[in-house]
Design a protein around this motif. Structure first.
Motif, short mmCIF file in Angstrom:
data_model
loop_
_atom_site.label_atom_id
_atom_site.label_comp_id
_atom_site.label_asym_id
_atom_site.label_seq_id
_atom_site.Cartn_x
_atom_site.Cartn_y
_atom_site.Cartn_z
N ARG A 1 0.81 -1.06 0.53
CA ARG A 1 -0.26 -0.29 0.25
C ARG A 1 0.58 1.68 -0.09
NH1 ARG A 1 -3.45 -2.50 3.73
NH2 ARG A 1 -2.33 -2.09 5.49
N ILE A 2 2.20 1.22 0.21
CA ILE A 2 2.95 2.33 -0.17
C ILE A 2 3.14 3.02 -1.16
CG2 ILE A 2 5.59 3.27 0.50
CD1 ILE A 2 6.05 1.18 2.36
N GLN A 3 3.03 4.40 -1.21
CA GLN A 3 2.59 4.98 -2.06
C GLN A 3 4.48 4.61 -2.99
OE1 GLN A 3 0.60 5.13 -4.45
NE2 GLN A 3 -0.71 4.37 -3.13
N SER A 4 5.37 5.75 -2.03
CA SER A 4 6.68 5.94 -2.66
C SER A 4 8.03 4.36 -2.85
CB SER A 4 7.26 6.63 -1.83
OG SER A 4 7.60 6.46 -0.40
N ALA A 5 8.39 4.75 -4.04
CA ALA A 5 9.52 3.48 -4.41
C ALA A 5 10.61 3.68 -2.63
CB ALA A 5 10.13 3.44 -5.64
N ALA A 6 10.77 4.81 -2.79
CA ALA A 6 11.35 4.74 -1.44
C ALA A 6 11.54 4.34 -0.14
CB ALA A 6 12.12 6.17 -1.09
N GLY A 7 9.53 4.52 0.18
CA GLY A 7 8.88 3.50 1.05
C GLY A 7 9.41 2.17 1.38
N THR B 1 16.02 6.30 24.27
CA THR B 1 15.38 7.17 23.22
C THR B 1 14.35 6.36 21.91
OG1 THR B 1 17.20 7.37 21.80
CG2 THR B 1 16.78 9.29 24.09
N TYR B 2 13.27 7.10 21.39
CA TYR B 2 12.93 6.41 20.27
C TYR B 2 13.35 6.61 18.83
CZ TYR B 2 10.80 3.09 23.13
OH TYR B 2 10.35 2.08 24.07
N THR B 3 13.59 6.11 17.51
CA THR B 3 13.25 7.07 16.72
C THR B 3 12.06 6.83 15.18
OG1 THR B 3 15.94 8.01 16.63
CG2 THR B 3 14.86 8.09 14.90
N PRO B 4 11.43 6.91 15.09
CA PRO B 4 10.53 6.65 14.38
C PRO B 4 11.39 5.93 13.06
CG PRO B 4 9.49 8.75 14.90
CD PRO B 4 10.71 8.30 15.52
N LEU B 5 11.00 4.56 12.84
CA LEU B 5 11.65 4.16 11.77
C LEU B 5 10.80 4.68 10.29
CD1 LEU B 5 11.64 0.13 12.83
CD2 LEU B 5 13.68 2.21 12.50
N PHE B 6 9.42 4.38 9.73
CA PHE B 6 8.92 5.05 9.00
C PHE B 6 8.03 6.50 8.92
CE2 PHE B 6 9.21 1.04 9.31
CZ PHE B 6 10.42 0.84 7.91
N THR B 7 8.12 7.19 8.28
CA THR B 7 7.10 8.53 8.85
C THR B 7 6.34 9.02 7.23
OG1 THR B 7 9.03 9.51 7.17
CG2 THR B 7 9.56 9.26 9.35
N TRP B 8 6.21 7.89 6.71
CA TRP B 8 4.36 8.08 5.32
C TRP B 8 3.35 8.11 6.06
CZ3 TRP B 8 7.46 3.29 5.92
CH2 TRP B 8 6.62 2.52 6.16
#
Length: 322
Positions: free
Chosen positions: A227-233, A315-322
């Motif tokens: 369902r991810i639109q971007s190829a990078a995602g 600490t936490y860093t989000p892995l995905f931001t789409w």
């Protein structure tokens, strides 16, 4: 344990590869090399996960657990194997065999469950990115890791004594290079059907159930990635999951063959080389699989080596931001 059983007093003889003496020196060098690589690679991951705050995320917390597990697993079996490969003495004491069997079973069970926990973490990261930090909070991560360790050691606490107490009518020769459950069951001089049924039942919970959870997690992950639109995602999602899938394939491929088949169909020669594979090869390549293309780990290594930075908090860093 019967008092007439010589193995109780004199221990066992690990035959290993003694029927192929021309291979022993070569195997010694190969095993020692992989063992040193395992210690170096996995210790590096554990230290980097502790020293760099950017790696204080659930993914690296579980990866550090896996690396520590691999170091323990190899250390519980490789030194004895190297000793037996180096010289003519192939013996191991009964207590040494019991300890080795217990930890081989326990740590193998821990890895099965831990890989399922890591799959759930990947599911939360890919399928629930906006709620990831809420779902995978430090307390839950600690509880999931503890459940993995407790389930593996609990399973071994049941199976190891049952296996060791089998009457062997004085037989001491183990057709293997370590004290592993299928080889020890095969030495028994009594009907082992009940014990094999118990082992199979426990294997369903320790091996098959985690595998089913892994497959379910990745079924949802695949749906989310499509369902991810971007190829990078899509590429980012694939990269963060592919390493785990490779490790799962390597580990479960050998474990299922070793422990989910009847003892009378068990091939010792195949069993030896498969055990050799998941004992020395898989733990040594896990760090490479997870870090070869991992920018975070490479940057953490440069930071630690260059500045020696010490983290102060989780600490936490989000892995995905789409």
């Amino acid at each position: 344990m019967e008092r007439g059983n010589a193995s109780y007093f004199e221990g066992f003889i690990l035959m290993g590869f003694s029927d192929r003496p021309h291979l022993e020196l070569t195997l010694f060098v190969v095993v020692l090399t992989f063992y040193l690589l395992t210690l170096l690679g996995n210790l590096t991951i554990v230290l980097l996960s502790a020293l760099d705050s950017r790696l204080h995320t659930p993914m690296y917390f579980f990866l550090a657990n896996l690396s520590f597990l691999d170091m323990c697993f190899t250390t519980g079996s490789i030194p004895q194997m190297l000793y037996n490969l180096w010289g003519p003495d192939k013996t191991i004491s009964f207590m040494g065999c019991a300890i080795q069997l217990y930890f081989v079973l326990a740590l193998g069970g821990v890895e099965c469950v831990l890989l399922a926990v890591m799959a759930y973490d990947r599911y939360a990261a890919v399928c629930r990115p906006l709620h990831y930090t809420v779902i995978m909070h430090p307390r839950l991560c600690g509880q999931l890791a503890s459940a993995a360790w407790l389930s593996g050691f609990g399973n071994s606490l049941i199976m190891a004594p049952q296996t060791l107490m089998l009457p062997r009518c004085g037989h001491r020769r183990v057709d293997h290079f370590l004290c592993e459950m299928p080889a020890l069951i095969g030495m028994a001089c009594v009907d082992t059907m009940t014990l094999e049924a118990l082992a199979f039942a426990l294997a369903i919970f320790i091996i098959l159930a985690p595998l089913i959870l892994i497959l379910i997690s990745y079924a949802y992950i695949v749906q989310a990635v499509l369902r991810i639109q971007s190829a990078a995602g899509r590429k980012k999602a694939f990269n963060t999951c592919s390493s785990h899938l490779i490790v799962v394939s390597l580990f479960y491929g050998t474990i299922i063959y070793m422990y989910l088949q009847p003892a009378n169909t068990y091939s010792q020669d195949q069993g030896k080389f498969l055990t050799l594979f998941y004992t020395i090869v898989t733990p040594s390549v896990n760090p490479l699989i997870y870090t070869l293309r991992n920018k975070d780990v490479k940057e953490a290594m440069k930071k630690v080596l260059g500045k020696g930075a010490i983290p102060r908090r989780w600490t936490y860093t989000p892995l995905f931001t789409w």
